[in-house]
Design a protein around this motif. Structure first.
Motif, PDB file in Angstrom:
ATOM      1  N   UNK A  38       2.562 -22.599  38.528  1.00 23.13           N
ATOM      2  CA  UNK A  38       1.216 -22.035  38.544  1.00 23.13           C
ATOM      3  C   UNK A  38       0.216 -22.915  39.278  1.00 23.13           C
ATOM      4  N   UNK A  39       0.458 -24.215  39.274  1.00 27.85           N
ATOM      5  CA  UNK A  39      -0.511 -25.083  39.963  1.00 27.85           C
ATOM      6  C   UNK A  39      -0.254 -25.144  41.464  1.00 27.85           C
ATOM      7  N   UNK A  40       0.991 -24.903  41.867  1.00 27.36           N
ATOM      8  CA  UNK A  40       1.351 -25.084  43.275  1.00 27.36           C
ATOM      9  C   UNK A  40       1.469 -23.791  44.063  1.00 27.36           C
ATOM     10  N   UNK A  41       1.610 -22.672  43.375  1.00 32.54           N
ATOM     11  CA  UNK A  41       1.888 -21.419  44.090  1.00 32.54           C
ATOM     12  C   UNK A  41       0.794 -20.405  43.844  1.00 32.54           C
ATOM     13  N   UNK A  42       0.528 -19.600  44.843  1.00 32.45           N
ATOM     14  CA  UNK A  42      -0.405 -18.494  44.716  1.00 32.45           C
ATOM     15  C   UNK A  42       0.409 -17.236  44.432  1.00 32.45           C
ATOM     16  N   UNK A  43       0.442 -16.855  43.151  1.00 34.91           N
ATOM     17  CA  UNK A  43       1.256 -15.709  42.773  1.00 34.91           C
ATOM     18  C   UNK A  43       0.563 -14.379  42.978  1.00 34.91           C
ATOM     19  N   UNK A  44      -0.719 -14.391  43.365  1.00 37.98           N
ATOM     20  CA  UNK A  44      -1.455 -13.132  43.454  1.00 37.98           C
ATOM     21  C   UNK A  44      -0.888 -12.208  44.524  1.00 37.98           C
ATOM     22  N   UNK A  45      -0.434 -12.759  45.644  1.00 40.78           N
ATOM     23  CA  UNK A  45       0.112 -11.911  46.713  1.00 40.78           C
ATOM     24  C   UNK A  45       1.413 -11.264  46.260  1.00 40.78           C
ATOM     25  N   UNK A  46       2.261 -12.027  45.562  1.00 37.47           N
ATOM     26  CA  UNK A  46       3.500 -11.450  45.032  1.00 37.47           C
ATOM     27  C   UNK A  46       3.182 -10.362  44.022  1.00 37.47           C
ATOM     28  N   UNK A  47       2.184 -10.625  43.170  1.00 33.89           N
ATOM     29  CA  UNK A  47       1.844  -9.677  42.122  1.00 33.89           C
ATOM     30  C   UNK A  47       1.287  -8.387  42.716  1.00 33.89           C
ATOM     31  N   UNK A  48       0.428  -8.505  43.710  1.00 34.10           N
ATOM     32  CA  UNK A  48      -0.101  -7.319  44.378  1.00 34.10           C
ATOM     33  C   UNK A  48       1.022  -6.514  45.017  1.00 34.10           C
ATOM     34  N   UNK A  49       1.977  -7.221  45.620  1.00 36.50           N
ATOM     35  CA  UNK A  49       3.111  -6.547  46.242  1.00 36.50           C
ATOM     36  C   UNK A  49       3.924  -5.796  45.200  1.00 36.50           C
ATOM     37  N   UNK A  50       4.117  -6.417  44.028  1.00 35.69           N
ATOM     38  CA  UNK A  50       4.846  -5.764  42.941  1.00 35.69           C
ATOM     39  C   UNK A  50       4.164  -4.455  42.552  1.00 35.69           C
ATOM     40  N   UNK A  51       2.855  -4.522  42.346  1.00 39.22           N
ATOM     41  CA  UNK A  51       2.118  -3.330  41.920  1.00 39.22           C
ATOM     42  C   UNK A  51       2.164  -2.241  42.985  1.00 39.22           C
ATOM     43  N   UNK A  52       2.012  -2.628  44.251  1.00 44.80           N
ATOM     44  CA  UNK A  52       2.055  -1.653  45.341  1.00 44.80           C
ATOM     45  C   UNK A  52       3.420  -0.991  45.431  1.00 44.80           C
ATOM     46  N   UNK A  53       4.467  -1.794  45.311  1.00 42.36           N
ATOM     47  CA  UNK A  53       5.828  -1.267  45.389  1.00 42.36           C
ATOM     48  C   UNK A  53       6.092  -0.251  44.282  1.00 42.36           C
ATOM     49  N   UNK A  54       5.459  -0.447  43.144  1.00 45.42           N
ATOM     50  CA  UNK A  54       5.668   0.459  42.018  1.00 45.42           C
ATOM     51  C   UNK A  54       4.641   1.596  41.981  1.00 45.42           C
ATOM     52  N   UNK A  55       3.939   1.791  43.099  1.00 44.17           N
ATOM     53  CA  UNK A  55       3.100   2.969  43.257  1.00 44.17           C
ATOM     54  C   UNK A  55       1.689   2.868  42.759  1.00 44.17           C
ATOM     55  N   UNK A  56       1.278   1.674  42.348  1.00 46.67           N
ATOM     56  CA  UNK A  56      -0.078   1.523  41.821  1.00 46.67           C
ATOM     57  C   UNK A  56      -1.095   1.561  42.950  1.00 46.67           C
ATOM     58  N   UNK A  57      -2.233   2.271  42.756  1.00 49.43           N
ATOM     59  CA  UNK A  57      -3.300   2.222  43.754  1.00 49.43           C
ATOM     60  C   UNK A  57      -3.919   0.816  43.796  1.00 49.43           C
ATOM     61  N   UNK A  58      -4.828   0.621  44.699  1.00 49.85           N
ATOM     62  CA  UNK A  58      -5.475  -0.695  44.840  1.00 49.85           C
ATOM     63  C   UNK A  58      -5.982  -1.178  43.490  1.00 49.85           C
ATOM     64  N   UNK A  59      -5.522  -2.347  43.100  1.00 46.99           N
ATOM     65  CA  UNK A  59      -5.839  -2.877  41.784  1.00 46.99           C
ATOM     66  C   UNK A  59      -6.988  -3.863  41.898  1.00 46.99           C
ATOM     67  N   UNK A  60      -8.135  -3.585  41.233  1.00 45.38           N
ATOM     68  CA  UNK A  60      -9.272  -4.509  41.327  1.00 45.38           C
ATOM     69  C   UNK A  60      -9.032  -5.764  40.502  1.00 45.38           C
ATOM     70  N   UNK A  61      -8.335  -6.707  41.084  1.00 44.01           N
ATOM     71  CA  UNK A  61      -7.995  -7.927  40.365  1.00 44.01           C
ATOM     72  C   UNK A  61      -9.175  -8.883  40.396  1.00 44.01           C
ATOM     73  N   UNK A  62     -10.017  -8.778  39.375  1.00 43.75           N
ATOM     74  CA  UNK A  62     -11.191  -9.623  39.298  1.00 43.75           C
ATOM     75  C   UNK A  62     -10.767 -11.061  39.075  1.00 43.75           C
ATOM     76  N   UNK A  63     -11.285 -11.888  39.897  1.00 42.74           N
ATOM     77  CA  UNK A  63     -10.929 -13.300  39.796  1.00 42.74           C
ATOM     78  C   UNK A  63     -12.032 -14.060  39.069  1.00 42.74           C
ATOM     79  N   UNK A  64     -11.670 -14.640  37.923  1.00 39.75           N
ATOM     80  CA  UNK A  64     -12.583 -15.595  37.328  1.00 39.75           C
ATOM     81  C   UNK A  64     -12.469 -16.870  38.155  1.00 39.75           C
TER      82      UNK A  64
END
Length: 323
Positions: A111-137
């Protein structure tokens, strides 16, 4: 500090049983609260989990610690932000040693070394989810940027306060999740593995997760062999009938799995479509947890040979083997 009158001196604590106290740590997002436990010992309290990094959480901890409570160490059930969020703060500001499993430490490093957000967005897109408003704190990667004072492994004895607990690896909600069991008192610290009234999210949090629902089933069954009078969950109410609650959780998962299987029995669908059919027309971000659970269930069913998937135009479509 003597146990008698402890809750009077420290009003934020609630006595649970002999030598065990609870602090409900609140924060303005996600689950909105987490249960931290204080286990009393001759050298001070062992604290289990901290809550998220939030101003109101820090204020509560400052009030609690300023009451004169002596803390021996902090032990973490897993490396999710709502349980580990103030571990670095404890270590740096209050010089409290922090202990986590070796698997949890690996998750910290990831978690400290990798940016998982791009992988996570790809996962959601692949599973048919529309654009997910991932609010970043504010970036939370800094909460992982410290070195624990000690690591523990599966099936190891660990001192929590003056009591000896057994470490039990329980992957499912997270790949690094651990429960702690005291055989003498028949007390189980369940973290996010067993909760009262709701089931934890079982999700693919990273590309390293293969079949977390299968892992979760095995972990739940594993806990049933431990006679338990009191279970201390990471969120919500205390549990006095852990074996029954585990059976309820397993039954609930199987019910949802059948719903998912029925949803793709006649026509192929994406995970997003199945989620909408089962949970109703919920939209992001409210659909976050139901969608992650649906993805996990479909992957479980595919790996067990009950459904198949086909990738077309960047999206996975699932169908049962009977179509």
């Amino acid at each position: 500090m003597e146990e008698v009158g402890l809750t009077k001196q420290c009003s934020t604590l609630t006595k649970i049983s002999d030598g065990i106290y609870q602090l409900v740590v609140r924060y303005p997002f996600d689950m909105f609260h987490m249960n931290s436990y204080f286990i009393q010992g001759e050298n001070g309290f062992t604290i289990i989990d901290t809550g998220s990094k939030a101003t109101e959480s820090i204020d509560l901890w400052e009030k609690t610690l300023s009451s004169g409570i002596k803390v021996e160490k902090l032990v973490l059930t897993h490396a999710h932000t709502d349980h580990l969020g103030l571990a670095r703060w404890f270590q740096e500001k209050h010089h409290v040693p922090v202990y986590i499993s070796s698997l949890g430490y690996k998750e910290m490093v990831r978690n400290r070394n990798a940016d998982g957000s791009s992988w996570f967005r790809s996962l959601l897109t692949t599973h048919g989810c529309p654009e997910f408003p991932m609010k970043q704190r504010k970036s939370e990667t800094d909460i992982f940027d410290f070195e624990p004072d000690g690591l523990f492994e599966n099936q190891q004895s660990i001192k929590l306060g003056d009591e000896t607990y057994e470490t039990i690896w329980t992957p499912g909600h997270s790949c690094d999740h651990f429960c702690f069991y005291n055989r003498r008192q028949q007390v189980m610290v369940t973290g996010d593995h067993v909760l009262a009234g709701l089931s934890p999210i079982i999700a693919h949090w990273s590309e390293n997760d293969e079949n977390p629902l299968k892992d979760n089933f095995a972990s739940l069954e594993r806990l049933k062999v431990y006679p338990t009078k009191l279970a201390l969950p990471g969120h919500g109410e205390l549990i006095f009938n852990m074996a029954d609650r585990i059976d309820e959780m397993i039954s609930g998962h199987k019910h949802r799995l059948q719903q998912v299987l029925n949803a793709v029995s006649q026509i192929e669908k994406t995970s997003w479509q199945v989620c909408q059919e089962i949970y109703g027309p919920v939209q992001p971000p409210q659909s976050f947890a139901p969608l992650l659970a649906t993805i996990t269930r479909l992957i479980y069913l595919e790996l067990s040979g009950e459904v198949y998937s086909e990738l077309r135009d960047g999206k996975l479509f699932f169908h049962s083997s009977t179509i």
